[in-house]
Design an enzyme around this catalytic site. Structure first.
Site, PDB file in Angstrom:
ATOM      1  N   TRP A 104       0.814  -1.214   0.000  1.00  0.00           N
ATOM      2  CA  TRP A 104       0.000   0.000   0.000  1.00  0.00           C
ATOM      3  C   TRP A 104       0.845   1.259   0.000  1.00  0.00           C
ATOM      4  O   TRP A 104       0.565   2.207  -0.741  1.00  0.00           O
ATOM      5  CB  TRP A 104      -0.981   0.010   1.176  1.00  0.00           C
ATOM      6  CG  TRP A 104      -2.104  -0.963   0.966  1.00  0.00           C
ATOM      7  CD1 TRP A 104      -2.357  -2.088   1.674  1.00  0.00           C
ATOM      8  CD2 TRP A 104      -3.113  -0.910  -0.058  1.00  0.00           C
ATOM      9  NE1 TRP A 104      -3.450  -2.744   1.164  1.00  0.00           N
ATOM     10  CE2 TRP A 104      -3.935  -2.049   0.112  1.00  0.00           C
ATOM     11  CE3 TRP A 104      -3.390  -0.037  -1.102  1.00  0.00           C
ATOM     12  CZ2 TRP A 104      -5.026  -2.314  -0.731  1.00  0.00           C
ATOM     13  CZ3 TRP A 104      -4.480  -0.301  -1.938  1.00  0.00           C
ATOM     14  CH2 TRP A 104      -5.272  -1.428  -1.743  1.00  0.00           C
ATOM     15  N   ASP A 161      -1.820   6.172   6.716  1.00  0.00           N
ATOM     16  CA  ASP A 161      -2.906   5.427   6.075  1.00  0.00           C
ATOM     17  C   ASP A 161      -3.293   4.348   7.081  1.00  0.00           C
ATOM     18  O   ASP A 161      -2.589   3.359   7.252  1.00  0.00           O
ATOM     19  CB  ASP A 161      -2.405   4.814   4.761  1.00  0.00           C
ATOM     20  CG  ASP A 161      -3.436   3.893   4.103  1.00  0.00           C
ATOM     21  OD1 ASP A 161      -4.516   3.680   4.695  1.00  0.00           O
ATOM     22  OD2 ASP A 161      -3.137   3.378   3.013  1.00  0.00           O
ATOM     23  N   LYS A 199     -12.817  -1.869   5.915  1.00  0.00           N
ATOM     24  CA  LYS A 199     -12.104  -2.899   6.667  1.00  0.00           C
ATOM     25  C   LYS A 199     -12.676  -3.021   8.085  1.00  0.00           C
ATOM     26  O   LYS A 199     -12.946  -4.097   8.563  1.00  0.00           O
ATOM     27  CB  LYS A 199     -10.607  -2.583   6.755  1.00  0.00           C
ATOM     28  CG  LYS A 199      -9.961  -2.126   5.446  1.00  0.00           C
ATOM     29  CD  LYS A 199      -9.826  -3.240   4.428  1.00  0.00           C
ATOM     30  CE  LYS A 199      -9.509  -2.758   3.019  1.00  0.00           C
ATOM     31  NZ  LYS A 199      -8.270  -2.060   2.825  1.00  0.00           N
TER      32      LYS A 199
HETATM   33  C1  LIG Z   1      -7.821  -1.387   1.518  1.00  0.00           C
HETATM   34  C2  LIG Z   1      -6.717  -0.402   1.645  1.00  0.00           C
HETATM   35  C3  LIG Z   1      -6.607   0.701   0.786  1.00  0.00           C
HETATM   36  C4  LIG Z   1      -7.467   0.818  -0.451  1.00  0.00           C
HETATM   37  O1  LIG Z   1      -8.528   1.517  -0.353  1.00  0.00           O
HETATM   38  P1  LIG Z   1      -9.601   1.630  -1.534  1.00  0.00           P
HETATM   39  O2  LIG Z   1     -10.797   2.005  -0.769  1.00  0.00           O
HETATM   40  O3  LIG Z   1      -9.695   0.328  -2.261  1.00  0.00           O
HETATM   41  O4  LIG Z   1      -9.132   2.713  -2.430  1.00  0.00           O
HETATM   42  C5  LIG Z   1      -5.595   1.613   1.013  1.00  0.00           C
HETATM   43  N1  LIG Z   1      -4.711   1.436   2.006  1.00  0.00           N
HETATM   44  C6  LIG Z   1      -4.775   0.375   2.825  1.00  0.00           C
HETATM   45  C7  LIG Z   1      -3.760   0.224   3.913  1.00  0.00           C
HETATM   46  C8  LIG Z   1      -5.778  -0.566   2.669  1.00  0.00           C
HETATM   47  O5  LIG Z   1      -5.848  -1.638   3.484  1.00  0.00           O
END
Ligand SMILES: *Cc1c(COP(=O)(O)O)cnc(C)c1O
Length: 368
Positions: free
Chosen positions: A101, A175, A199
Site C-alpha cells: 500500500w 494510512d 475494513k
Molecule cells: C484497503 C486499503 C486501501 C485501499 O482503499 P480503496 O478504498 O480500495 O481505495 C488503502 N490502504 C490500505 C492500507 C488498505 O488496506
C-alpha cells in the site's frame, strides 16, 4: 442459524448486531417513513445521523479539538492523490515504504510532487519495519507518509514515530485504513490520518479523513474542489452529497463499539485488548507448528491481517476447501504474496479465531 466466520481482508465482516439493526431500520428509519438511503442529505434526519456519527467517532478515537473529521469518497487510493494535492504544495514529501500500500501511495504522489523514499523494507520482501532512527528524512519535506498497517503484507506499526524527536518538522500522514478503531491513536504524533471504511468501520464507499486544522487551506490549484480538505471541512462534509448510507452504517458500528467492554476497558481500548488476544492466539498456533509459517518480524506483526503459508503449498486448495466446509470463509492470501491470509478485524470474535486455530491443527494432523 449461525453465520460462518468471514476472514475477508475487505470489504470485511461487519458485527452481526449492526447488520440486524440496519435490517430492522431499512424501510423506516425512526418513524420517518424513509430508509436512510432515501433521505435528503440536507434534511434534519440525516443531519442528526451525521452529527452523532462524527461525535461518536471523535469520542471513540479521542480525536482532539484541533482536528477536523471529514467524511469523503474516493477510498484509500483516492487519498493517495488527495493528500499530496492538499499537503505537498508541489514540493518534497517523504515516504516510508513498508509494503504494497505505501508503494502504491508513493507512485501516485509522484504525479503531484517530489516524493522521496526515506526508508524501505522492499529488500526483505516487506517483512520488517525499518527503525525510525534509520529513516533518511528530508529537511524540507511537507509531510512524511507511513502506512500504519500494511493489509497485504501483515506489517503493523505498533508505536507511531515521533518525527520531532527524529529532527523532522513535517507532519506525519498515516494510512490507517485497515486498523482504524482497532487500537488507540497517539494524535500528538499525527498530522493527518486517512482510511477507507470497508475494513473496520462499515461498507465501502466512505473514506474517513482526520486532519489537523493548520494543514487545511494549502491545496494545489488543480485539486478538485470536492477533494479540497478546507472546502470539505468548511461544509461539514456536505459540499457535495456524502455517501449517506455508508455514513449511517459506520455510525451504527460506532454505537456498537461504544457498547463493547472488556473488564474495565471500554470502546476502542476494549477492542484493542480483544485484538491482542486474537492475534496472540493465531500467531501462537502458527509459530508452534512446523507446518504453518509467517515471515513477518515479531515486533511488527499485524493484529488485523495475518498472512501465513502452508509448508506444502500443493495443499493450499485442500486447506481452503476444508475451511469453507468448516464455516471459515475468504482465507486465500493476496495474489502478490500467495498462501493464506486471515483478516481478524474488530467484527471477528475470539470464537472465530478459536475455530480457525482448531481447524488449522486438525488439517495439520491429516498431513503426516
Ligand atoms: C484497503 C486499503 C486501501 C485501499 O482503499 P480503496 O478504498 O480500495 O481505495 C488503502 N490502504 C490500505 C492500507 C488498505 O488496506
Amino acid at each position: 442459524m449461525a453465520r460462518p466466520y468471514n476472514f475477508s481482508a475487505g470489504p470485511a465482516a461487519m458485527p452481526a448486531e449492526v447488520l440486524q439493526q440496519a435490517a430492522s431500520e431499512m424501510l423506516d428509519w425512526h418513524g420517518s417513513g424513509m430508509s436512510v438511503m432515501e433521505m435528503s442529505h440536507r434534511g434534519q434526519e440525516f443531519g442528526a445521523i451525521l452529527k452523532s456519527t462524527e461525535a461518536d467517532l471523535r469520542e471513540l478515537l479521542a480525536v482532539p479539538e484541533n482536528f477536523r473529521i471529514l467524511f469523503m469518497q474516493g477510498g484509500g487510493l483516492g487519498e493517495n492523490a488527495i493528500v499530496p494535492l492538499n499537503l505537498s504544495r508541489g514540493e518534497t514529501v517523504d515516504f516510508v515504504v513498508t509494503g504494497s500500500w505505501s508503494k502504491k501511495s508513493l507512485k501516485e504522489a509522484r504525479r503531484y510532487c517530489t516524493a522521496r523514499v526515506a526508508a524501505s523494507n522492499e529488500a526483505d520482501h516487506h517483512t520488517h519495519l525499518p527503525a525510525p532512527a534509520t529513516w533518511q528524512l528530508s529537511r524540507d519535506a511537507r509531510y512524511v507518509h507511513l502506512c500504519s498497517n500494511e493489509t497485504i503484507n501483515g506489517v503493523e506499526v505498533h508505536e507511531l514515530p515521533d518525527l520531532k524527536a527524529l529532527g523532522a518538522d513535517a507532519p506525519l500522514v498515516i494510512d490507517f485504513s485497515s486498523h482504524v478503531a482497532s487500537r488507540t491513536v497517539d494524535w500528538s504524533r499525527v498530522g493527518l490520518a486517512f482510511g477507507g471504511a470497508q475494513k473496520n468501520l462499515g461498507p465501502a464507499g466512505l473514506t474517513l479523513v482526520v486532519v489537523r486544522e493548520d494543514l487545511l487551506g494549502h491545496a494545489l490549484q488543480i485539486c478538485p474542489s470536492a477533494f479540497d480538505y478546507k472546502t470539505v471541512a468548511d461544509n461539514h462534509s456536505m459540499y457535495n452529497t456524502p455517501p449517506t448510507y455508508a455514513i449511517y452504517m459506520a455510525g451504527l458500528t460506532f454505537q456498537w463499539l461504544k457498547r463493547q467492554t472488556e473488564g474495565a476497558l471500554r470502546g476502542v481500548a476494549a477492542m484493542e485488548a480483544r485484538n491482542v488476544a486474537k492475534a496472540d492466539l493465531l500467531y501462537g498456533c502458527i509459530d508452534e507448528s512446523a507446518f504453518y509459517s509467517n515471515q513477518v518480524a515479531k515486533d511488527c506483526r499485524s493484529r488485523m491481517n495475518v498472512p501465513f503459508f502452508l509448508r506444502d503449498e500443493s495443499r493450499n486448495e485442500a486447506f481452503l476447501a476444508g475451511a469453507k466446509a468448516a464455516g471459515l470463509l475468504q482465507l486465500k492470501g493476496h495474489k502478490s504474496v500467495g498462501g493464506m491470509r486471515a483478516s481478524i478485524y474488530n467484527a471477528m470474535p475470539i470464537e472465530g479465531v478459536q475455530a480457525l486455530v482448531a481447524y488449522m491443527r486438525e488439517f495439520e494432523k491429516t498431513q503426516a
